[in-house]
Motif scaffolding. Structure first.
Motif, PDB file in Angstrom:
ATOM      1  N   THR A  11      20.783 -17.391  20.162  1.00  0.00           N
ATOM      2  CA  THR A  11      19.793 -17.547  19.097  1.00  0.00           C
ATOM      3  C   THR A  11      18.410 -17.072  19.548  1.00  0.00           C
ATOM      4  N   ALA A  12      17.617 -16.697  18.572  1.00  0.00           N
ATOM      5  CA  ALA A  12      16.238 -16.288  18.850  1.00  0.00           C
ATOM      6  C   ALA A  12      15.349 -16.717  17.694  1.00  0.00           C
ATOM      7  N   LEU A  13      14.125 -17.106  18.022  1.00  0.00           N
ATOM      8  CA  LEU A  13      13.156 -17.539  17.020  1.00  0.00           C
ATOM      9  C   LEU A  13      11.971 -16.583  17.010  1.00  0.00           C
ATOM     10  N   THR A  14      11.568 -16.150  15.823  1.00  0.00           N
ATOM     11  CA  THR A  14      10.336 -15.386  15.693  1.00  0.00           C
ATOM     12  C   THR A  14       9.276 -16.244  15.019  1.00  0.00           C
ATOM     13  N   ILE A  15       8.101 -16.275  15.612  1.00  0.00           N
ATOM     14  CA  ILE A  15       6.940 -16.965  15.044  1.00  0.00           C
ATOM     15  C   ILE A  15       5.934 -15.872  14.716  1.00  0.00           C
ATOM     16  N   ALA A  16       5.795 -15.556  13.443  1.00  0.00           N
ATOM     17  CA  ALA A  16       5.007 -14.379  13.068  1.00  0.00           C
ATOM     18  C   ALA A  16       4.659 -14.416  11.590  1.00  0.00           C
ATOM     19  N   GLY A  17       3.951 -13.379  11.154  1.00  0.00           N
ATOM     20  CA  GLY A  17       3.584 -13.248   9.754  1.00  0.00           C
ATOM     21  C   GLY A  17       4.660 -12.515   8.970  1.00  0.00           C
ATOM     22  N   SER A  18       4.616 -12.681   7.658  1.00  0.00           N
ATOM     23  CA  SER A  18       5.574 -12.027   6.773  1.00  0.00           C
ATOM     24  C   SER A  18       5.027 -10.683   6.306  1.00  0.00           C
ATOM     25  N   ASP A  19       5.891  -9.680   6.286  1.00  0.00           N
ATOM     26  CA  ASP A  19       5.560  -8.363   5.731  1.00  0.00           C
ATOM     27  C   ASP A  19       6.438  -8.153   4.509  1.00  0.00           C
ATOM     28  N   CYS A  20       5.845  -8.223   3.328  1.00  0.00           N
ATOM     29  CA  CYS A  20       6.633  -8.136   2.096  1.00  0.00           C
ATOM     30  C   CYS A  20       7.333  -6.786   1.940  1.00  0.00           C
ATOM     31  N   SER A  21       6.844  -5.746   2.638  1.00  0.00           N
ATOM     32  CA  SER A  21       7.499  -4.442   2.536  1.00  0.00           C
ATOM     33  C   SER A  21       8.666  -4.296   3.512  1.00  0.00           C
ATOM     34  N   GLY A  22       8.846  -5.291   4.400  1.00  0.00           N
ATOM     35  CA  GLY A  22      10.037  -5.348   5.237  1.00  0.00           C
ATOM     36  C   GLY A  22      10.008  -4.555   6.519  1.00  0.00           C
ATOM     37  N   GLY A  25       6.612  -7.579  11.119  1.00  0.00           N
ATOM     38  CA  GLY A  25       6.600  -9.033  11.032  1.00  0.00           C
ATOM     39  C   GLY A  25       7.970  -9.686  11.020  1.00  0.00           C
ATOM     40  N   ILE A  26       8.034 -10.827  10.337  1.00  0.00           N
ATOM     41  CA  ILE A  26       9.251 -11.628  10.269  1.00  0.00           C
ATOM     42  C   ILE A  26      10.463 -10.809   9.841  1.00  0.00           C
ATOM     43  N   GLN A  27      10.275  -9.986   8.825  1.00  0.00           N
ATOM     44  CA  GLN A  27      11.412  -9.231   8.288  1.00  0.00           C
ATOM     45  C   GLN A  27      11.965  -8.250   9.310  1.00  0.00           C
ATOM     46  N   ALA A  28      11.079  -7.548  10.009  1.00  0.00           N
ATOM     47  CA  ALA A  28      11.534  -6.611  11.039  1.00  0.00           C
ATOM     48  C   ALA A  28      12.204  -7.365  12.185  1.00  0.00           C
ATOM     49  N   ASP A  29      11.639  -8.512  12.559  1.00  0.00           N
ATOM     50  CA  ASP A  29      12.195  -9.294  13.664  1.00  0.00           C
ATOM     51  C   ASP A  29      13.609  -9.767  13.363  1.00  0.00           C
ATOM     52  N   LEU A  30      13.826 -10.298  12.169  1.00  0.00           N
ATOM     53  CA  LEU A  30      15.148 -10.812  11.818  1.00  0.00           C
ATOM     54  C   LEU A  30      16.188  -9.699  11.772  1.00  0.00           C
ATOM     55  N   LYS A  31      15.789  -8.533  11.259  1.00  0.00           N
ATOM     56  CA  LYS A  31      16.721  -7.402  11.252  1.00  0.00           C
ATOM     57  C   LYS A  31      17.035  -6.951  12.671  1.00  0.00           C
ATOM     58  N   THR A  32      16.022  -6.957  13.514  1.00  0.00           N
ATOM     59  CA  THR A  32      16.226  -6.554  14.902  1.00  0.00           C
ATOM     60  C   THR A  32      17.117  -7.539  15.642  1.00  0.00           C
ATOM     61  N   PHE A  33      16.898  -8.826  15.430  1.00  0.00           N
ATOM     62  CA  PHE A  33      17.769  -9.837  16.037  1.00  0.00           C
ATOM     63  C   PHE A  33      19.231  -9.585  15.648  1.00  0.00           C
ATOM     64  N   ALA A  34      19.462  -9.385  14.367  1.00  0.00           N
ATOM     65  CA  ALA A  34      20.828  -9.179  13.889  1.00  0.00           C
ATOM     66  C   ALA A  34      21.440  -7.915  14.478  1.00  0.00           C
ATOM     67  N   ALA A 222      13.310  -7.063  19.992  1.00  0.00           N
ATOM     68  CA  ALA A 222      14.504  -6.550  20.672  1.00  0.00           C
ATOM     69  C   ALA A 222      14.551  -7.057  22.112  1.00  0.00           C
ATOM     70  N   ILE A 223      13.394  -7.126  22.767  1.00  0.00           N
ATOM     71  CA  ILE A 223      13.344  -7.703  24.114  1.00  0.00           C
ATOM     72  C   ILE A 223      13.769  -9.162  24.068  1.00  0.00           C
ATOM     73  N   SER A 224      13.248  -9.893  23.087  1.00  0.00           N
ATOM     74  CA  SER A 224      13.594 -11.303  22.915  1.00  0.00           C
ATOM     75  C   SER A 224      15.092 -11.484  22.723  1.00  0.00           C
ATOM     76  N   ALA A 225      15.684 -10.642  21.883  1.00  0.00           N
ATOM     77  CA  ALA A 225      17.131 -10.731  21.634  1.00  0.00           C
ATOM     78  C   ALA A 225      17.921 -10.511  22.917  1.00  0.00           C
ATOM     79  N   ASN A 226      17.516  -9.542  23.708  1.00  0.00           N
ATOM     80  CA  ASN A 226      18.230  -9.266  24.955  1.00  0.00           C
ATOM     81  C   ASN A 226      18.075 -10.391  25.969  1.00  0.00           C
TER      82      ASN A 226
END
Length: 271
Positions: A11-22, A25-34, A222-226
């Motif tokens: 598991t990994a947690l991102t603490i960041a701001g939201s970017d509505c365009s994806g 921020g949070i959206q890029a982090d979650l996609k990268t984690f996956a 991506a570093i966090s995920a690894n």
């Protein structure tokens, strides 16, 4: 309840701001984690109204609510790593540092987001001071780009030797490993890693692609995920750099400005 597969999921947690365009921020982090094989969770520090052309509004989350989000994550699904991006305010940074210290969080990657790709200032001078004094000492790794490193160190960085000096300053003053990202250099995109007294240049070609929205967020997550997957810090940085290089090389083109990366390039390629 019988637990089998879920016990092996990292598991990994991102603490960041939201970017509505994806793209960041949070959206890029979650996609990268996956895309890198870990289960992602998020704590939102700010809402932003932004797209590929710029940032048009920011609304910070109340610090106490940021704390509540972190509490909910750590008391239920403890993250194997934590990535911290846009923190929003000095009060929020202070809360984040206190809560992470309380939970003895491990594998903390701090991306000191200070200015957006489009040039919008995201952190004031007081917040920068709190960030470096409170969060940097907790970090496994900090990942400033050249403009951010200049702000942190008070040095002008125009060549590789300057990157080495900045990394040494951060390592010695704040006691954390540091990756100075060289994407702002004119001829290369080489990064410099300083960890536990070991220095290494990570060389890479400069890819002719104007769509770089969210590269800093993507690399740090991506570093966090690894790290969550059990790789060493050096291996995690190298794996993450290979991943983001592929995402840029994918040449996805969305939006009217500096577009986002293709975070799922490795998944799409495998099909």
């Amino acid at each position: 309840m019988v637990r089998t597969l879920s016990e092996s999921i990292k598991t990994a947690l991102t603490i960041a701001g939201s970017d509505c365009s994806g793209g960041a921020g949070i959206q890029a982090d979650l996609k990268t984690f996956a895309a890198n094989g870990v289960y992602g969770m998020s704590v939102i520090t700010a809402l932003t109204a932004q797209n590929t052309t710029g940032v048009y509004g920011i609304k910070n989350t109340e610090p106490e609510f940021v704390k509540k989000q972190i509490d909910c994550v750590f008391t239920d699904i403890r993250p194997d790593s934590v990535k911290i991006g846009m923190a929003g305010s000095s009060e929020t940074i202070d809360v984040i540092s206190q809560v992470l210290a309380f939970y003895s969080a491990k594998n903390i990657v701090v991306d000191p987001v200070m200015v957006s790709t489009a040039g919008t200032k995201l952190l004031d001078r007081d917040s920068v001071s709190v960030l470096t004094k409170k969060l940097f000492p907790l970090a496994t790794l900090v990942t400033p780009n050249i403009p951010e490193a200049e702000i942190i160190c008070g040095l002008k960085i125009t060549k590789p030797a300057d990157m080495e000096k900045a990394a040494a300053f951060i390592y010695e003053v704040f006691g954390c490993s540091v990756l100075i990202k060289g994407g702002h250099l004119t001829k290369t995109a080489d990064d410099f890693l300083l960890t536990e007294g070991k220095e290494e240049w990570l060389y890479s070609e400069r890819i002719d692609n104007p769509n770089t929205h969210g590269t800093g967020c993507t690399l740090s997550s991506a570093i966090s995920a690894n790290l969550s997957l059990g790789y060493s810090l050096m291996e995690s940085v190298k794996n993450a750099k290979a991943y983001i290089t592929g995402a840029i090389k994918s040449m996805m083109c969305l939006g009217k400005g500096s577009g986002p990366l293709n975070h799922l390039w490795n998944i799409n390629t495998a099909r």
